[in-house]
Design an enzyme around this catalytic site. Structure first.
Site, PDB file in Angstrom:
ATOM      1  N   GLY A 143       0.807  -1.209   0.000  1.00  0.00           N
ATOM      2  CA  GLY A 143       0.000   0.000   0.000  1.00  0.00           C
ATOM      3  C   GLY A 143       0.840   1.259   0.000  1.00  0.00           C
ATOM      4  O   GLY A 143       2.062   1.241   0.220  1.00  0.00           O
ATOM      5  N   PHE A 144       0.172   2.364  -0.219  1.00  0.00           N
ATOM      6  CA  PHE A 144       0.811   3.666  -0.364  1.00  0.00           C
ATOM      7  C   PHE A 144       1.640   4.045   0.873  1.00  0.00           C
ATOM      8  O   PHE A 144       2.841   4.329   0.770  1.00  0.00           O
ATOM      9  CB  PHE A 144      -0.295   4.697  -0.632  1.00  0.00           C
ATOM     10  N   ILE A 145       1.025   4.034   2.046  1.00  0.00           N
ATOM     11  CA  ILE A 145       1.732   4.456   3.255  1.00  0.00           C
ATOM     12  C   ILE A 145       2.638   3.348   3.779  1.00  0.00           C
ATOM     13  O   ILE A 145       3.796   3.584   4.140  1.00  0.00           O
ATOM     14  CB  ILE A 145       0.736   4.893   4.345  1.00  0.00           C
ATOM     15  N   TYR A 197     -16.660   3.130   6.401  1.00  0.00           N
ATOM     16  CA  TYR A 197     -15.206   3.147   6.561  1.00  0.00           C
ATOM     17  C   TYR A 197     -14.829   3.668   7.941  1.00  0.00           C
ATOM     18  O   TYR A 197     -14.064   3.035   8.682  1.00  0.00           O
ATOM     19  CB  TYR A 197     -14.575   4.013   5.470  1.00  0.00           C
ATOM     20  N   LYS A 252     -13.124   1.660  11.323  1.00  0.00           N
ATOM     21  CA  LYS A 252     -11.902   2.096  11.995  1.00  0.00           C
ATOM     22  C   LYS A 252     -12.152   2.352  13.477  1.00  0.00           C
ATOM     23  O   LYS A 252     -11.300   2.061  14.327  1.00  0.00           O
ATOM     24  CB  LYS A 252     -11.339   3.342  11.309  1.00  0.00           C
TER      25      LYS A 252
END
Length: 326
Positions: A14-16, A154, A158
């Site tokens: 993933g991006f992070i 979403y 979380k």
């Protein structure tokens, strides 16, 4: 963090997470990365990020955090000093289309990791969370605010992961840091997010899909700053929540688009759509807690960060121009 340690980084393609893994490797640590390489967005971009991670201090396994048996084998084969859980189903709007997978990945996946941490005696858990939890709260957003009214599946998923993490801290003395990220952007970013999409559309002369009038504003945070904050959160804290954001100076989408127009030397065209009910009008992070307790603050200003994004897009043509947008 001078002694080599072994870290599990989930969602590593993933991006992070890929930037977190790269930074840990650069610091001399061993990283075991897992990812299920799902097709929410173009897998070629995930493979591109994985290609940047190499060497004998990095190992990758294609594992889904929903797969309890695979996680059991993984934890039996390794002794982790900390688990950094950045695997998630992201995206506010898509969570309304497929809410079940958000709960199974973001909430149940986190629970699966907590169970393995408890079982094998891992002392530290870092959970990536989101500024989306602050919808409707007074700004600047502080970690002490009650975030009991999520406005998307979403955000709700979380919140569930955060609550379960606290339960495991209370019951089993697991040291836990929750990092609430604020609008992360950077090179090789997610193609469902505005910076990636706007660069692509402006460059190719396609209309920008703009939800609302563009005056909505975000506390944009460069990905490498987010990575350094996530790594800083590995230190022992007990149980704490940290905002990782740009420092409480939100920038409107219109301002950000103007910066991209200047960098690309092209004017944007627009296709306006109604503001989405699940979106937040403005976000601004109070990062004083992260500054004081973690010694962290963002280092990259938005113009510099956007320049790096545009440079990545240009350097990776024609492939970058053909990445499938979700």
């Amino acid at each position: 963090m001078t002694t080599q340690k072994t870290y599990l980084v989930t969602g590593v393609a993933g991006f992070i997470a890929s930037r977190v893994a790269a930074a840990l490797i650069d610091q001399g640590h061993r990283v075991v990365g897992i990812d299920n390489l799902n097709d929410y967005y173009d897998v070629s971009l995930k493979n591109h990020r994985l290609d940047q991670l190499h060497g004998d201090r990095f190992g990758f396994q294609e594992i889904d955090i929903e797969d309890q048996s695979a996680l059991t084998r993984l934890f039996d084969e390794n002794r982790f000093d900390a688990v950094l859980n950045l695997a998630a189903r992201a995206g506010v709007r898509y969570s309304m289309e497929n809410p079940h997978i958000y709960m199974t990945t973001n909430a149940m996946g986190s629970l699966n990791l907590l169970e393995q941490i408890r079982r094998t005696g891992v002392s530290k858990y870092v959970l990536a969370s989101t500024s989306s939890l602050y919808a409707g709260q007074e700004m600047p957003f502080r970690e002490t605010l009650a975030v009991n009214t999520p406005i998307s599946p979403y955000a709700a998923s979380k919140k569930s992961a955060e609550a379960m993490a606290y339960a495991y801290h209370h019951l089993y003395d697991i040291d836990i840091s929750i990092c609430r990220y604020f609008t992360v952007y950077g090179p090789a970013g997610r193609p469902d997010m505005c910076v990636f999409r706007f660069i692509r559309w402006i460059d190719e002369g396609s209309p920008i899909e703009l939800f609302g009038d563009g005056n909505q504003a975000r506390d944009f945070t460069f990905v490498d700053d987010i990575a350094s904050g996530t790594i800083a959160a590995i230190q022992p804290v007990g149980y704490e929540i940290f905002n990782l954001g740009g420092g409480g100076t939100p920038v409107s989408l219109n301002e950000m688009i103007a910066m991209l127009e200047s960098l690309l030397g092209k004017k944007a065209q627009y296709e306006t759509k109604p503001f989405h009910k699940a979106d937040i009008k403005i976000t601004a992070a109070d990062i004083s807690k992260a500054r004081e307790q973690l010694g962290w603050s963002p280092q990259t200003e938005l113009p510099e960060g956007l320049k790096a994004c545009v440079q990545w897009h240009q350097d990776n043509k024609p492939w970058s121009q053909n990445i499938i947008l979700p």
